[in-house]
Design a protein around this motif. Structure first.
Motif, mmCIF file in Angstrom:
data_model
loop_
_atom_site.group_PDB
_atom_site.id
_atom_site.type_symbol
_atom_site.label_atom_id
_atom_site.label_comp_id
_atom_site.label_asym_id
_atom_site.label_seq_id
_atom_site.Cartn_x
_atom_site.Cartn_y
_atom_site.Cartn_z
ATOM 1 N N PHE A 1 -2.903 4.441 -2.020
ATOM 2 C CA PHE A 1 -3.143 3.648 -3.218
ATOM 3 C C PHE A 1 -2.798 2.193 -2.902
ATOM 4 O O PHE A 1 -1.667 1.877 -2.543
ATOM 5 N N SER B 1 0.855 -1.182 0.000
ATOM 6 C CA SER B 1 0.000 0.000 0.000
ATOM 7 C C SER B 1 0.892 1.234 0.000
ATOM 8 O O SER B 1 1.802 1.344 0.825
ATOM 9 N N VAL C 1 -4.228 7.066 -11.092
ATOM 10 C CA VAL C 1 -3.073 6.200 -11.299
ATOM 11 C C VAL C 1 -3.399 5.245 -12.438
ATOM 12 O O VAL C 1 -4.432 4.568 -12.418
ATOM 13 N N ILE D 1 -7.954 8.311 -7.373
ATOM 14 C CA ILE D 1 -7.469 8.337 -5.993
ATOM 15 C C ILE D 1 -8.324 9.320 -5.204
ATOM 16 O O ILE D 1 -8.336 10.523 -5.493
#
Length: 655
Positions: A572, A544, A557, A567
């Motif tokens: 993420f 993560s 992303v 996001i």
């Protein structure tokens, strides 16, 4: 099929009575008429126009007999034996980790696992329904909530997507334990390896897939670019492990990787569903977007490892993706490549606030790298960090501790955080250390003695790295916008401690501390403890990541399979694919990072420690017990239908 009340078949003895009653006719009254000529003609004409008249004489008794047979079957209580029936709920967990993409005789292990799951759904039914979980998922492990609809369960299994994620199984089994609230609930786990199963209180049934596979893979990878008197040089180090039983000689190539033909403007933001390429197709596409510029022939012994070092002029390669590829055909192509961005190290500005010369510390700071820019000022001359990356305070601390990265060397006094402190002039010896922290990797200070040290009550956010019998000697902590490292003793005065003379522990600890601070300033970094030796903007599958971008902007992303993920916070999690990821802020690419497998345990492809896919190993106390399920309702319904049909036919015949 069996009958729980076979005595009911005695009712079939009434069948002759029903037939006999049909042939018993009531006496009709006799009337004398002058002629039946017209009646005979009418009857013959009616019989000629209505087909199957003879059936009218036998259909009524036939329906009555059939009704009696079905009624007898219903009263006899027919039942079937179901071997896979269970009371309670069933939780099916399918492993979709990286090793499940191994090729098994032309088929991936994940496909074999899906086949085993579909067979289980067909054979096992639970009164409380079945749930489908996957071991690795970005948001939730739930693939299908509890249901008794086998069609939904089959669709859930068929849509399980492969991943390159690795890690332990604790989270998915914790989820299974959360949804199982009865001792009668059971967990079914389909995987290729059961060596890392966590302890759970529920009955566990394991179904193994996969056998021995041939694999040679990259298990470690790092890349750096440094300024030298000869210019910019790159250094690529890859460790390759041979998981086969035979010695191998392979070619390892270094290539410049070009991005796939992806236009983020053509990929709809709303269409952010997962789209996975087949592994062969993705491998072929990656190979077609590479330009090799160096290679080496490497011999690797059976079961051994071999490191490969590439170095050369980095001119023109800055900011490009460099990929290492193994020119080998094995059963697991996922670990045959590793890539990273060739990025220069940004300057590391260090400010030393001290009233004395500390040659041992100064030498260690300067030898950390050519990118280090160090400045020393006296304590009275310090008026703030002024954009410094790391600030070091020697024998004291300011009233206002600056934000960012701060190192305290033997502060001797109370830090501005409210902890009690006292100085102990008695000698102390290191008795324990936290070997799990990144700063302590390869560092051993056990037995180190110091003549005097401060004894401090650590704040709640403090974490001890090295301890003596009298308290913490070295500790770290994060408070507000500060990342701090505190030495509670004079580490660079040989008369007071031998820390600075401890080789290689002292230099390694200082270098790793500086690298730890550097990685914390990167715009993309893992949420877990940062590895001090990690390549910048290169991570492992399943990590993560924390993205330091303004949340007021539109941040997306782009994953290696062309999927765009929006996001909504600074975290993420969808790093389940290997390859190059691109961060877009307001549709403008601002950063890139790479994700690689690099996991020796996953690449080992150990054969399943349970039975083959078509059999089941029971690790619980008792296997599924067969159950007798009554089906008397079906013949009862058919008997009622026969009764309605006979009633309707009787009245129609009467008219």
């Amino acid at each position: 099929m069996e009958f729980l009340n076979p005595a009911a078949f005695y009712l079939l003895g009434t069948m002759p009575i029903v037939v006999a009653l049909h042939f018993l006719k009531l006496r009709r009254r006799v009337y004398l008429v002058s002629s039946i000529l017209l009646w005979r003609a009418t009857a013959e004409d009616r019989q000629a126009n209505v087909p199957f008249q003879r059936l009218r004489h036998i259909l009524l008794p036939l329906l009555q007999v059939l009704f009696l047979v079905l009624l007898t079957l219903s009263v006899a209580r027919p039942a079937v034996r179901r071997a896979g029936f269970m009371h309670g709920k069933a939780i099916l967990i399918v492993d979709n980790s990286a090793s499940m993409q191994s090729n098994e005789m032309g088929e991936y292990r994940l496909e074999l696992a899906k086949q085993a799951a579909l067979e289980l759904i067909q054979q096992v039914s639970a009164s409380g329904g079945m749930m489908v979980l996957v071991t690795h998922a970005a948001e939730t492990h739930i693939q299908q909530a509890f249901t008794t609809d086998t069609a939904q369960l089959r669709r859930a299994v068929e849509t399980i997507a492969p991943t390159a994620a690795v890690g332990n199984l604790r989270s998915v089994f914790d989820a299974a334990a959360h949804y199982a609230d009865s001792p009668r609930d059971k967990v079914f786990f389909i995987s290729d390896n059961f060596d890392t199963l966590p302890d759970i209180s529920l009955p566990l049934h394991t179904i193994g897939v996969g056998g021995a596979a041939e694999n040679i893979g990259i298990v470690q990878f790092s890349m750096e670019m440094a300024e030298t008197p000869r210019g910019k040089l790159y250094t690529v180090l890859a460790t390759i492990q041979n998981f086969t039983d035979t010695d191998s000689e392979i070619t390892v190539s270094l290539a410049l990787a070009f991005p796939l033909n992806i236009n983020p403007q053509n990929v709809g933001i709303a269409d952010s569903r997962e789209r996975f390429f087949e592994q062969e197709t993705l491998t072929e596409r990656l190979a077609n977007n590479e330009k090799p510029f160096d290679d080496k022939l490497v011999s690797i012994p059976a079961g051994g490892t071999q490191s490969v070092l590439f170095s050369g002029d980095a001119s023109g390669l800055e900011g490009q993706v460099i990929r290492v590829r193994l020119e080998v055909e094995d059963d697991f192509p996922l670990d045959n490549t590793a890539s990273a961005l060739l990025l220069p190290r940004p300057p590391l500005r260090i400010l030393l606030v001290s009233d004395r010369e500390i040659p041992l510390l100064t030498h260690l700071l300067k030898t950390h790298g050519a990118h280090v820019e160090m400045l020393q000022v006296a304590t009275d001359a310090y008026h703030g960090s002024g954009g410094t990356d790391v600030t070091i305070f020697d024998r004291g601390s300011p009233e206002n501790v600056p934000t960012g990265n701060v190192i305290f060397l033997n502060p001797r006094e109370q830090l501005p955080f409210g902890e009690a402190v006292e100085t102990d002039n008695a000698a102390a010896r290191v008795i324990s250390e936290d070997k799990t922290h990144p700063l302590m990797q390869g560092v051993s200070l056990m037995g180190l003695q110091v003549r005097e040290a401060s004894r401090r009550e650590l704040p709640i956010w403090g974490h001890s790295l090295v301890e003596t019998e009298k308290g913490s000697l070295i500790w770290v902590g994060t408070e507000a916008d500060r990342q701090m490292l505190v030495f509670e003793f004079d580490a660079f005065t040989p008369e007071l401690s031998a820390f600075a003379l401890t080789i290689p522990a002292a230099p390694l600890f200082i270098y790793q501390s500086l690298a730890w601070f550097e990685s914390g300033a990167a715009p993309i970094q893992p949420l877990s403890e940062r590895l001090t030796h990690a390549t910048r903007h290169a991570f492992r599958t399943g990590e993560s990541l924390q993205l330091a971008f303004p949340l007021t902007a539109r941040v997306h992303v782009q994953k290696p399979n062309q999927t765009l993920v929006e996001i909504t916070d600074a975290v993420f999690k969808q790093t389940e694919l290997t390859g190059v990821y691109t961060v877009f802020v307001d549709e403008t690419p601002v950063e890139r990072f790479t994700v690689n497998l690099l996991d020796a345990a996953e690449s080992a492809l150990s054969a399943s420690s349970s039975a083959p896919a078509e059999t089941e190993q029971i690790t619980s106390d008792a296997p599924l017990q067969p159950v007798t399920q009554e089906v008397w309702r079906w013949p009862a319904v058919l008997a009622f239908a026969m009764l309605l049909l006979e009633w309707g036919f009787y009245h129609r015949s009467g008219t």
